[in-house]
Motif scaffolding. Structure first.
Motif, PDB file in Angstrom:
ATOM      1  N   GLU A   1      48.796   5.696  42.628  1.00 19.38           N
ATOM      2  CA  GLU A   1      48.624   5.639  44.084  1.00 19.38           C
ATOM      3  C   GLU A   1      49.874   6.120  44.812  1.00 19.38           C
ATOM      4  O   GLU A   1      50.298   5.575  45.821  1.00 19.38           O
ATOM      5  CB  GLU A   1      48.222   4.234  44.536  1.00 19.38           C
TER       6      GLU A   1
ATOM      7  N   MET B   1      45.885   9.230  41.458  1.00 19.56           N
ATOM      8  CA  MET B   1      44.917   8.142  41.547  1.00 19.56           C
ATOM      9  C   MET B   1      45.335   6.927  40.719  1.00 19.56           C
ATOM     10  O   MET B   1      44.984   5.810  41.061  1.00 19.56           O
ATOM     11  CB  MET B   1      43.542   8.621  41.087  1.00 19.56           C
TER      12      MET B   1
ATOM     13  N   PHE C   1      40.429  17.849  42.086  1.00 13.28           N
ATOM     14  CA  PHE C   1      40.930  16.819  41.184  1.00 13.28           C
ATOM     15  C   PHE C   1      41.428  17.479  39.904  1.00 13.28           C
ATOM     16  O   PHE C   1      40.715  18.229  39.253  1.00 13.28           O
ATOM     17  CB  PHE C   1      39.821  15.814  40.867  1.00 13.28           C
TER      18      PHE C   1
ATOM     19  N   LYS D   1      44.698  13.869  36.924  1.00 13.06           N
ATOM     20  CA  LYS D   1      44.587  12.517  37.487  1.00 13.06           C
ATOM     21  C   LYS D   1      44.996  12.432  38.953  1.00 13.06           C
ATOM     22  O   LYS D   1      45.305  11.354  39.463  1.00 13.06           O
ATOM     23  CB  LYS D   1      45.400  11.514  36.668  1.00 13.06           C
ATOM     24  N   SER D   2      45.047  13.589  39.645  1.00  9.87           N
ATOM     25  CA  SER D   2      45.453  13.605  41.052  1.00  9.87           C
ATOM     26  C   SER D   2      44.503  14.447  41.889  1.00  9.87           C
ATOM     27  O   SER D   2      43.941  15.432  41.408  1.00  9.87           O
ATOM     28  CB  SER D   2      46.861  14.204  41.194  1.00  9.87           C
ATOM     29  N   CYS D   3      44.364  14.039  43.152  1.00  8.06           N
ATOM     30  CA  CYS D   3      43.641  14.859  44.127  1.00  8.06           C
ATOM     31  C   CYS D   3      44.661  15.796  44.764  1.00  8.06           C
ATOM     32  O   CYS D   3      45.756  15.367  45.128  1.00  8.06           O
ATOM     33  CB  CYS D   3      43.008  13.996  45.203  1.00  8.06           C
TER      34      CYS D   3
END
Length: 174
Positions: free
Chosen positions: A28, A25, A2, A5-7
């Motif tokens: 989306e 996240m 992570f 703000k992103s995986c």
């Protein structure tokens, strides 16, 4: 991993083409980022994403075979200095002969924690090239490391109130 703000994770397009797949996240939305061109090899390369100096970092290391030819027994650490800018990938380190099963994390910006092929938890100092063995052992690829980062950022008051209300509801329903 992570970050921003992103995986992020490594995805395979086919047998010898890899990308970093990202899922934001908050929006989306999926997107992908290219990895350095020299990391696209057939021979089963392995990758690990970590943070190094607050930058997305790709560790590219050899498939852990019983015997690895000298020319393949190296690990490259690539840092993406400008997030999501392919041209900003820079090969920061090349390490030879480490006998690594899997890299786990980079701690304090210079201490790579990894699992050796014998199952030991080890560290490699990127500044001094010093190797240390810890008294922890695991099955291959079973060890995990999570780097905890303190933060002085508090939860905004309205969010804290929402959290407290939720916890009260949970407690009253049990």
């Amino acid at each position: 991993m992570f970050y921003k703000k992103s995986c992020h994770w490594i995805a395979s397009l086919d047998m010898d083409a890899y990308v970093i797949l990202c899922f934001d996240m908050s929006t989306e939305i999926f997107r992908s980022m290219k990895i350095p061109e020299t990391c696209h090899l057939i021979d089963g390369p392995f990758f690990r994403l970590v943070l190094l100096h607050d930058s997305l970092t790709l560790i590219y290391y050899p498939y852990p075979e019983p015997v690895i030819p000298m020319e393949k027994d190296l690990m490259n650490i690539w840092i993406m200095h400008d997030y999501n800018v392919y041209e900003s990938w820079i090969k920061k380190y090349t390490i030879r002969g480490l006998l690594i099963e899997s890299p786990l994390a980079v701690w304090k910006g210079y201490l790579m924690i990894y699992q050796s092929r014998s199952g030991c938890l080890m560290s490699y100092n990127l500044k001094s090239n010093e190797i240390k063995e810890f008294s922890f052992h695991g099955f291959p690829k079973s060890l995990r490391v999570i780097v905890y980062k303190d933060s002085l950022t508090s939860i905004p008051r309205e969010k804290a109130t929402q959290i407290h209300k939720y916890l009260e509801e949970v407690q009253s329903s049990t």
